[in-house]
Design an enzyme around this catalytic site. Structure first.
Site, PDB file in Angstrom:
ATOM      1  N   LYS A 395       0.829  -1.211   0.000  1.00  0.00           N
ATOM      2  CA  LYS A 395       0.000   0.000   0.000  1.00  0.00           C
ATOM      3  C   LYS A 395       0.859   1.254   0.000  1.00  0.00           C
ATOM      4  CE  LYS A 395      -1.952   1.393   3.828  1.00  0.00           C
ATOM      5  NZ  LYS A 395      -2.864   1.535   4.985  1.00  0.00           N
ATOM      6  N   TYR A 396       1.884   1.266   0.838  1.00  0.00           N
ATOM      7  CA  TYR A 396       2.704   2.478   0.958  1.00  0.00           C
ATOM      8  C   TYR A 396       3.619   2.676  -0.247  1.00  0.00           C
ATOM      9  CZ  TYR A 396       0.826   2.721   5.634  1.00  0.00           C
ATOM     10  OH  TYR A 396      -0.038   2.807   6.697  1.00  0.00           O
ATOM     11  N   GLU A 472      -2.071  15.459  12.929  1.00  0.00           N
ATOM     12  CA  GLU A 472      -2.559  14.306  13.686  1.00  0.00           C
ATOM     13  C   GLU A 472      -3.251  14.773  14.961  1.00  0.00           C
ATOM     14  OE1 GLU A 472      -3.858  11.006  14.873  1.00  0.00           O
ATOM     15  OE2 GLU A 472      -2.738  10.980  12.980  1.00  0.00           O
ATOM     16  N   GLU A 514      -4.864   8.759   4.255  1.00  0.00           N
ATOM     17  CA  GLU A 514      -5.172   7.321   4.117  1.00  0.00           C
ATOM     18  C   GLU A 514      -6.355   6.974   5.018  1.00  0.00           C
ATOM     19  OE1 GLU A 514      -2.420   4.476   5.649  1.00  0.00           O
ATOM     20  OE2 GLU A 514      -1.373   5.931   6.904  1.00  0.00           O
ATOM     21  N   GLU A 523     -15.085   5.174   6.724  1.00  0.00           N
ATOM     22  CA  GLU A 523     -14.344   5.752   7.858  1.00  0.00           C
ATOM     23  C   GLU A 523     -14.341   7.275   7.776  1.00  0.00           C
ATOM     24  OE1 GLU A 523     -10.532   3.935   8.453  1.00  0.00           O
ATOM     25  OE2 GLU A 523     -11.361   1.907   8.487  1.00  0.00           O
TER      26      GLU A 523
END
Length: 732
Positions: A395-396, A472, A514, A523
């Protein structure tokens, strides 16, 4: 190598006695499957009573043929198995589960074709009238017989279900022929009639008829525990050994890879064993005779001095008499019995299967395990969850590629603007200086920094300077993130706060996130990225991902349904509403053996960045992110629908994509499993039927979050699942 579970089905009481003796280890079986009426003899002997407990650890009871149509016999056999402590019993299928072509076909068929002349037509009409009258009588009789069989069918299923409820301590498997569609109907009926369908297992019997491919897929979705190979399923090869035909062995390979145990039906085990014992005795006897002859010859030779070169002759004679090569068997399996040959053959098949990769092994433990979708806005994720996601290197790597391309395009745009400004503005040096500024890049929801590392790599690879910001809200993750940045001496600015409510003066050229879930938007990626777009994205800025689409398909998965029922029972003890809520919530799940009843169809689509004017007008109401859709499918085959399987694909940037869509799944990516929207009850589906569902995405901050509602309207009308988010909401 695949772990292969093998069981042996003896045919006689002598076979069973032999297997229960000390010789059992030579047969290399994991268990013995035996008729319960055969057990009575060996197990009731005094010398075996003390051993019965250890015997029962590897014995699976099989109900006798008499019990298939006699409930008293079945009850007594199950009682006896329970008494002995046998933990697992297989029920034989009733006789009407055998394939009957007439049952499947229509009873009325045209008898005569068309004739050319009028006379022939008149005669044919007269004949047809007579035939039709006879045919009607036959049809009535067949209908009566059909109705009678159907009643027997239903009553037997009902009685089996009742019987099963009385022996909940036993693990019971229902044995049915694999090639018969009616067997599946019967299996489904017993499960639906039973009070405890979760514990009822399946044993498929393979004879000399290969099932159709669609029926095979249907059986696989039922997660059978065992498949029994009847004697008739084996053929003899040129060397005289039992093997499976190629198509049969391919079928068995599929079931072995799904963790299905194999039971072998064999015959004449005692005869084979006794024959080998006799051969060994004959061989030992011949060796003793040869030895005696050698001793006698030595005596004769020692007394005879008249023969020249006697030593050479003696040695040749002794060597000849000691030669045992003619006693050896020509084949490597020659010393084994017929049943053991089959075992070795099946283990050989298991060894030939491709090795399961570490990646696949790591996923197997999640098969049919229900997980609540993550709530990254409402809850702060744990370090363990971060570590699990960070292990998905694929994925990364894809993210890094998308970031690299985005930086290249942003740099090109800057150069184009710079060249235009050179022609329009006299003060070129000042403009060049402004355009040479690094590109502002933000990681929205940086976590512990895996995409931060990839953004730095993409910057170095493209040789484009960036100002990197990590946003974050999780205080614990922020501590780890700052520590990693300091340890690696990285030039990263950390911003603590919720991306939706940022109040900063910086504007970003590129925003990366992400936040995708198993259904793309589940989400709350749309709601999160709307906020950060309004707060700090430049007018011509780029967002990664650029878009994502969700997909749905009706799914049959008995393993997942059983897991859901068990979950609802354990979480909703003494609370009916809690149990209902469990059946109306969506779950992240890796389907063990899913059967998609219809083609996968696109559901909801989201694009980023969104139109700024639409975003400003609807930001509080969230109307622009609400969705409603009707989807129709035509059922590809008979099945049972347990709900909807949800997937997604995302376009990160340009042609760089990630996908969990079964037809385009990104290889070796494990960050997301499908999203499961269950129906509160299994729905029986017939081939060709229209399946119609409605699904909604609703909610905003005032309503406490976002949720999905779904229902089926065809072929059966169901209630709306999760109305007003009563069972599950994604907290804002």
């Amino acid at each position: 190598m695949t772990n292969l579970f093998l069981g042996y089905l003896p045919q006689t009481i002598q076979d069973l006695s032999l297997l229960l003796s000390s010789q059992v280890s030579r047969f290399q079986y994991n268990c013995i499957v035996t008729d319960l009426d055969l057990i009575e003899g060996p197990f009731t002997k005094t010398k075996n009573l003390e051993k019965s407990e250890s015997f029962c650890n590897y014995i699976i009871g099989l109900t006798s043929e008499n019990s298939t149509n006699n409930l008293k016999t079945l009850f007594s056999e199950l009682e006896f198995a329970n008494f002995l402590g046998i933990h697992h019993v297989i029920l034989r299928s009733p006789s009407f589960c055998n394939y009957d072509q007439e049952f499947e076909e229509s009873y009325v068929k045209p008898l005569l074709g068309n004739f050319d002349t009028k006379e022939q037509n008149q005669k044919s009409n007269e004949i047809n009238v007579e035939k039709k009258e006879e045919e009607k009588e036959e049809e009535k009789e067949k209908e009566k017989q059909k109705e009678k069989e159907q009643k027997e069918f239903v009553n037997y299923a009902r009685n089996i279900a009742k019987m099963f409820a009385k022996f909940t301590a036993l693990n019971i498997s229902l044995s049915v022929p694999i090639e018969d569609q009616r067997s599946w109907e019967f299996w489904l009926m017993v499960k639906s009639f039973s009070d405890s369908p979760l514990l009822l297992r399946l044993n498929l019997v393979l004879s000399d008829t290969l099932p159709k491919r669609k029926l095979t897929e249907l059986w696989k979705s039922c997660k059978p525990q065992y498949i029994t190979l009847a004697i008739s399923s084996f053929v003899t090869n040129k060397k005289g050994f039992s093997i499976l035909p190629k198509q049969f062995s391919s079928l068995i390979d599929e079931f072995i890879q799904e963790g299905c145990g194999i039971i072998i039906e064999c015959e004449n085990e005692v005869e084979d064993y006794q024959l080998q014992q006799l051969k060994q005795k004959q061989k030992q006897k011949q060796k003793q005779e040869t030895k005696q002859i050698n001793l006698n010859l030595n005596k004769i030779i020692s007394q005879t001095n008249s023969i020249q070169n006697n030593g050479e002759e003696n040695n040749n004679t002794l060597n000849y008499l000691n030669n045992d090569e003619d006693e050896n068997y020509s084949d490597q399996f020659g010393n084994f019995s017929e049943s053991l040959n089959k075992v070795l053959y099946l283990r050989h098949l298991g060894n030939k299967l491709p090795k399961i990769s570490k990646f696949k092994k790591s996923l197997q433990e999640f098969s049919d395990v229900l997980q609540d979708p993550l709530q990254p806005l409402q809850n702060n994720l744990s370090s363990y969850i971060y570590s699990v996601f960070e292990k998905d290197i694929t994925k990364y790597e894809v993210y890094e590629k998308a970031i690299y391309l985005a930086l290249i395009d942003l740099s090109k745009k800057r150069n184009e603007n710079k060249n235009e400004q050179k022609n329009e503005n006299d003060n070129e040096n000042e403009n060049v200086k402004n355009n040479d500024q690094p590109i502002n890049v933000a990681i929205a929801g940086a976590g512990r920094g895996p995409i931060v590392k990839r953004a730095i790599k993409a910057s170095m690879k493209s040789n484009i300077q960036i100002n990197l910001y990590a946003i974050e809200k999780n205080p614990s993750a922020l501590m780890v993130l700052r520590s990693i940045i300091w340890e690696n001496n990285q030039d990263v600015t950390v911003i603590a706060g919720d991306m939706r409510n940022l109040q900063i003066d910086i504007k970003f050229d590129l925003i990366i996130s992400e936040l995708l879930g198993s259904f793309g938007d589940n989400e709350l990626s749309p709601e999160c990225l709307d906020g950060v777009q309004l707060a700090c994205l430049k007018p011509n800025g780029i967002m990664i991902p650029q878009s994502y689409s969700s997909y749905l398909a009706p799914v049959s998965s008995f393993g997942t349904w059983i897991a859901l029922k068990q979950y609802s029972k354990s979480n909703g003890k003494n609370d009916d509403q809690k149990m209902k809520n469990c059946l109306e919530s969506s779950y992240v799940v890796r389907f063990g053996c899913p059967l998609l009843i219809g083609n996968i169809k696109k559901c909801f689509v989201f694009n980023h960045p969104q139109d700024s004017s639409i975003l400003r007008n609807n930001f509080q109401s969230n109307n622009h992110n609400q969705r409603f859709l009707k989807i129709n499918w035509i059922a590809k085959q008979d099945s049972v629908c347990h709900g909807l399987a949800g997937y997604f694909t995302t376009q990160l940037y340009r042609d760089v994509q990630l996908s969990i869509h079964p037809e385009s799944h990104t290889q070796k990516m494990a960050s997301w499993f499908p999203l499961y929207f269950p129906f509160s009850q299994p729905i029986k589906i017939k081939k060709g039927q229209i399946i119609e569902i409605y699904i909604w995405r609703i909610g905003n901050k005032k309503q406490g979050g976002v949720w999905y509602e779904w229902t089926m309207t065809k072929p059966l009308q169901l209630h709306i699942h999760n109305p007003n988010g009563r069972a599950s909401k994604i907290g804002l």
